[in-house]
Design an enzyme around this catalytic site. Structure first.
Site, mmCIF file in Angstrom:
data_model
loop_
_atom_site.group_PDB
_atom_site.id
_atom_site.type_symbol
_atom_site.label_atom_id
_atom_site.label_comp_id
_atom_site.label_asym_id
_atom_site.label_seq_id
_atom_site.Cartn_x
_atom_site.Cartn_y
_atom_site.Cartn_z
ATOM 1 N N LYS A 37 0.642 -1.238 0.098
ATOM 2 C CA LYS A 37 -0.079 0.196 -0.018
ATOM 3 C C LYS A 37 0.724 1.371 -0.230
ATOM 4 O O LYS A 37 0.586 2.168 -0.762
ATOM 5 C CB LYS A 37 -0.861 0.037 1.238
ATOM 6 C CG LYS A 37 -1.998 -1.083 1.179
ATOM 7 C CD LYS A 37 -2.802 -1.258 2.393
ATOM 8 C CE LYS A 37 -3.568 -2.346 2.224
ATOM 9 N NZ LYS A 37 -4.554 -2.812 3.574
ATOM 10 N N GLN A 97 -4.340 -1.215 9.546
ATOM 11 C CA GLN A 97 -4.401 -2.705 9.240
ATOM 12 C C GLN A 97 -5.057 -3.762 10.094
ATOM 13 O O GLN A 97 -4.530 -3.793 11.332
ATOM 14 C CB GLN A 97 -2.985 -3.014 8.862
ATOM 15 C CG GLN A 97 -2.802 -4.397 7.925
ATOM 16 C CD GLN A 97 -3.458 -4.356 6.515
ATOM 17 O OE1 GLN A 97 -3.684 -3.391 6.000
ATOM 18 N NE2 GLN A 97 -3.820 -5.553 6.049
ATOM 19 N N ASP A 134 -10.887 2.798 4.076
ATOM 20 C CA ASP A 134 -11.345 1.455 4.089
ATOM 21 C C ASP A 134 -12.764 1.240 3.947
ATOM 22 O O ASP A 134 -13.273 -0.056 3.786
ATOM 23 C CB ASP A 134 -10.876 0.616 5.157
ATOM 24 C CG ASP A 134 -9.464 -0.198 5.152
ATOM 25 O OD1 ASP A 134 -9.140 -0.557 4.024
ATOM 26 O OD2 ASP A 134 -8.680 -0.082 6.177
HETATM 27 N N1 GUN Z 1 -6.924 -6.960 6.514
HETATM 28 C C1 GUN Z 1 -7.353 -7.542 5.352
HETATM 29 N N2 GUN Z 1 -7.750 -6.822 4.451
HETATM 30 C C2 GUN Z 1 -7.904 -5.532 4.882
HETATM 31 C C3 GUN Z 1 -8.132 -4.357 4.248
HETATM 32 O O1 GUN Z 1 -8.667 -4.205 3.319
HETATM 33 N N3 GUN Z 1 -7.780 -3.274 5.086
HETATM 34 C C4 GUN Z 1 -7.429 -3.437 6.200
HETATM 35 N N4 GUN Z 1 -7.310 -2.127 7.058
HETATM 36 N N5 GUN Z 1 -7.088 -4.465 6.739
HETATM 37 C C5 GUN Z 1 -7.040 -5.616 6.196
#
Ligand code: GUN
Length: 296
Positions: free
Chosen positions: A54, A98, A121
């Protein structure tokens, strides 16, 4: 191989090119730069790898990006304080924590703490609720990536029988809601299967579009799939390491069998994964425009 390969990597690249141009335009015309902070708690290797990807993409697109690493034993109060700091930071338009978080931290509390207008998100209950009533400001990234892949591959969703395996808040529930809404890339009849579903195969065999987010490597076999169906594999399962330490990944679908039955299928890796990150970037650009009251 019978099935068309749905190349997420290529679609994602095309969208990123569009986003890069938009970032340049925002810089030149308005003097603003999209800002993203990613917060990683602990040392989960999969999470570390996602966050790295990311950050790298944000950097490539010309974002202002900040990485915050915190130890697994950070207190919930300190994590909430960190989030609040970025809620107030005008250079930051998107905040991503995350998941998963360590057990002693209440994930819901943390998601509640993010300013919904910076919730790229789309996990905050406010944004989840807005999605549910068909008025989303931000779409959750993986479901948005799946929908975009279906649209750009020319898959007809209207009236289609969609079967989703998995009922998580991140993928299963929101993709089901999005595909049943009225609108482009939607209007489907959706069935959601999960661990307590009786006779999953009776459902998968009816699916025109099968979306698998079960979290089990090669869970769906070739003979579970209706001939000609479109298969979207959301799974990312580490099944081992190469001699030089690289992760070996498998999806939730037994790809070699499935590709002989389906009309189109996403590979793992290179299918849904790159789309998820791209949609996060798209949300961050949108957040930047919302925060700077930019309407064009
Ligand atoms: N953990 C697994 N997928 C995601 C996601 O799309 N965003 C975040 N913040 N954590 C995750």
């Amino acid at each position: 191989m019978a099935a068309q390969l749905i190349k997420g990597t290529e679609v994602a690249k095309a969208i990123r090119e569009e986003l890069k141009k938009e970032v340049e335009r925002l810089k030149e015309k308005y003097g603003v730069v999209p800002g993203l902070v990613t917060i990683l708690v602990g040392e989960n290797p999969a999470s570390q790898s996602y966050v790295r990807a990311k950050q790298q993409t944000a950097h490539e697109l010309g974002f202002y990006s900040v990485q915050e690493d915190r130890p697994a034993d950070i207190s919930e109060a300190d994590l909430l304080k960190l989030i609040d700091q970025y809620n107030k930071d005008p250079k930051i338009h998107g905040i991503l924590v995350q998941l998963p978080l360590p057990k002693h931290i209440n994930e819901t509390q943390v998601l509640y703490a993010i300013d919904p207008s910076k919730d790229v998100d789309a996990f905050h209950p406010f944004n989840v609720g807005k999605l549910m009533i068909g008025e989303p400001d931000y779409l959750p990234c993986t479901p948005a990536g799946i929908q975009e892949l279906l649209i750009r591959t020319g898959v007809e969703t209207s009236g289609a029988e969609v079967v989703v395996i998995g009922r998580s808040n991140i993928v299963g529930k929101p993709i089901a809601v999005m595909l049943m809404q009225k609108g482009k890339g939607a209007n489907a009849t959706v069935t959601v299967c999960h661990t307590r579903t009786k006779d999953v195969v009776s459902h998968t065999k009816r699916a025109d579009i099968l979306i698998v987010a079960a979290g089990v490597a090669e869970y769906v076999k070739g003979d579970w799939i209706k001939p000609g169906a479109v298969v979207i594999d959301v799974g990312v399962n580490e099944v081992g390491r190469t001699a030089d330490g690289k992760r070996i990944l498998k999806g939730d679908v037994a790809f070699d069998e499935a590709k002989e039955v389906a009309s189109a299928i996403t590979p793992v890796p290179g299918g849904v994964g790159p789309m998820t990150i791209t949609m996060l970037m798209k949300n961050t650009v949108r957040a930047c425009k919302v925060h700077n009251n930019i309407k064009d």
